[in-house]
Design a protein around this motif. Structure first.
Motif, PDB file in Angstrom:
ATOM      1  N   THR A 120       0.819  -1.216   0.000  1.00 53.45           N
ATOM      2  CA  THR A 120       0.000   0.000   0.000  1.00 53.45           C
ATOM      3  C   THR A 120       0.850   1.262   0.000  1.00 53.45           C
ATOM      4  O   THR A 120       0.332   2.356  -0.241  1.00 53.45           O
ATOM      5  N   ILE A 121       2.137   1.127   0.303  1.00 52.51           N
ATOM      6  CA  ILE A 121       3.029   2.291   0.350  1.00 52.51           C
ATOM      7  C   ILE A 121       3.810   2.359  -0.954  1.00 52.51           C
ATOM      8  O   ILE A 121       4.754   1.591  -1.166  1.00 52.51           O
ATOM      9  N   ASN A 122       3.405   3.252  -1.832  1.00 56.40           N
ATOM     10  CA  ASN A 122       4.069   3.344  -3.135  1.00 56.40           C
ATOM     11  C   ASN A 122       4.331   4.771  -3.584  1.00 56.40           C
ATOM     12  O   ASN A 122       4.764   4.998  -4.707  1.00 56.40           O
ATOM     13  N   ASN A 123       4.071   5.743  -2.705  1.00 55.75           N
ATOM     14  CA  ASN A 123       4.377   7.124  -3.055  1.00 55.75           C
ATOM     15  C   ASN A 123       4.501   7.970  -1.787  1.00 55.75           C
ATOM     16  O   ASN A 123       4.239   7.497  -0.681  1.00 55.75           O
ATOM     17  N   LYS A 124       4.892   9.210  -1.978  1.00 60.27           N
ATOM     18  CA  LYS A 124       5.142  10.137  -0.873  1.00 60.27           C
ATOM     19  C   LYS A 124       3.904  10.355  -0.006  1.00 60.27           C
ATOM     20  O   LYS A 124       3.991  10.395   1.224  1.00 60.27           O
ATOM     21  N   GLU A 125       2.743  10.479  -0.616  1.00 64.09           N
ATOM     22  CA  GLU A 125       1.514  10.749   0.122  1.00 64.09           C
ATOM     23  C   GLU A 125       1.102   9.558   0.979  1.00 64.09           C
ATOM     24  O   GLU A 125       0.655   9.732   2.125  1.00 64.09           O
ATOM     25  N   LYS A 126       1.280   8.346   0.477  1.00 59.70           N
ATOM     26  CA  LYS A 126       0.937   7.145   1.243  1.00 59.70           C
ATOM     27  C   LYS A 126       1.864   6.991   2.451  1.00 59.70           C
ATOM     28  O   LYS A 126       1.446   6.542   3.521  1.00 59.70           O
TER      29      LYS A 126
END
Length: 208
Positions: A120-126
């Motif tokens: 679920t963690i694949n970008n800065k916002e996540k």
């Protein structure tokens, strides 16, 4: 992924007569120019590294080592940038915020699972959303820390440590900014035996 050392799955396959004498260029390597400003014990890792995940979450190597060392020695964990391009850099940035707040242990497991178990963690916002959820910090405070001079300086220090030690493989432990432990050379039949040998090697290098 070529920069990741595969050692977790082989470290229990065989055992050898244990000795307090450790061999240079076998059990450990020496950095030509000692990095004086580094902590006594530094662990380089990445949330994107599957072997770091195994070490932290499945085998609990660092927790067991820290428990063994009690408060005599502390393991300082530095996140590397050479995996994952922009995501890797953002994870390093987040990790420096956690270090500055002293909440590394609070975010370690959730972030590892978000990256490698649940994906679920694949970008800065996540990254930001999970950090706020786990730690309870406010969004404005997080953004302020993200852009702060203190975090920027910490990132530069850790990036410089990576460059000066020339570390290319993870997970890797560096002692006194001078000695790199060869994890895959520590042979054992059990986790406890592995921890005992690992700890003995750390003590040997600290006193060296």
């Amino acid at each position: 992924m070529r920069k990741i050392i595969i050692f977790i799955f082989g470290m229990f396959l065989s055992s050898k007569i244990y000795s307090c004498q450790f061999i240079e260029n076998k059990d450990y390597n020496v950095i030509n120019n000692k990095v004086e400003y580094m902590p006594k014990i530094t662990k380089f890792f990445s949330f994107l590294c599957p072997y770091c995940y195994q070490e932290e979450i499945k085998f609990h190597i660092n927790d067991l080592l820290q428990k063994k060392m009690k408060e005599k020695y502390m393991i300082n964990k530095y996140h590397v940038n050479f995996l994952g391009n922009e995501l890797g850099k953002n994870l390093t940035h987040m990790w420096c915020i956690a270090q500055l707040l002293g909440i590394e242990n609070k975010i370690l497991l959730p972030m590892f699972e978000g990256v490698q178990k649940y994906h679920t963690i694949n970008n800065k916002e996540k990254i930001k959303q999970l950090f706020i959820k786990v730690t309870g910090i406010g969004e404005k405070d997080y953004d302020k820390l993200w852009n702060s001079f203190s975090v920027k300086m910490l990132m530069e220090k850790e990036e410089k440590s990576l460059k000066d030690t020339k570390i290319q493989n993870i997970p890797t432990m560096v002692i006194k900014g001078k000695y790199i432990i060869n994890n895959y050379e520590i042979k054992a039949n059990s986790i406890n035996e592995f921890i005992e040998k690992y700890y003995s090697l750390i003590k040997f290098l600290i006193k060296k």
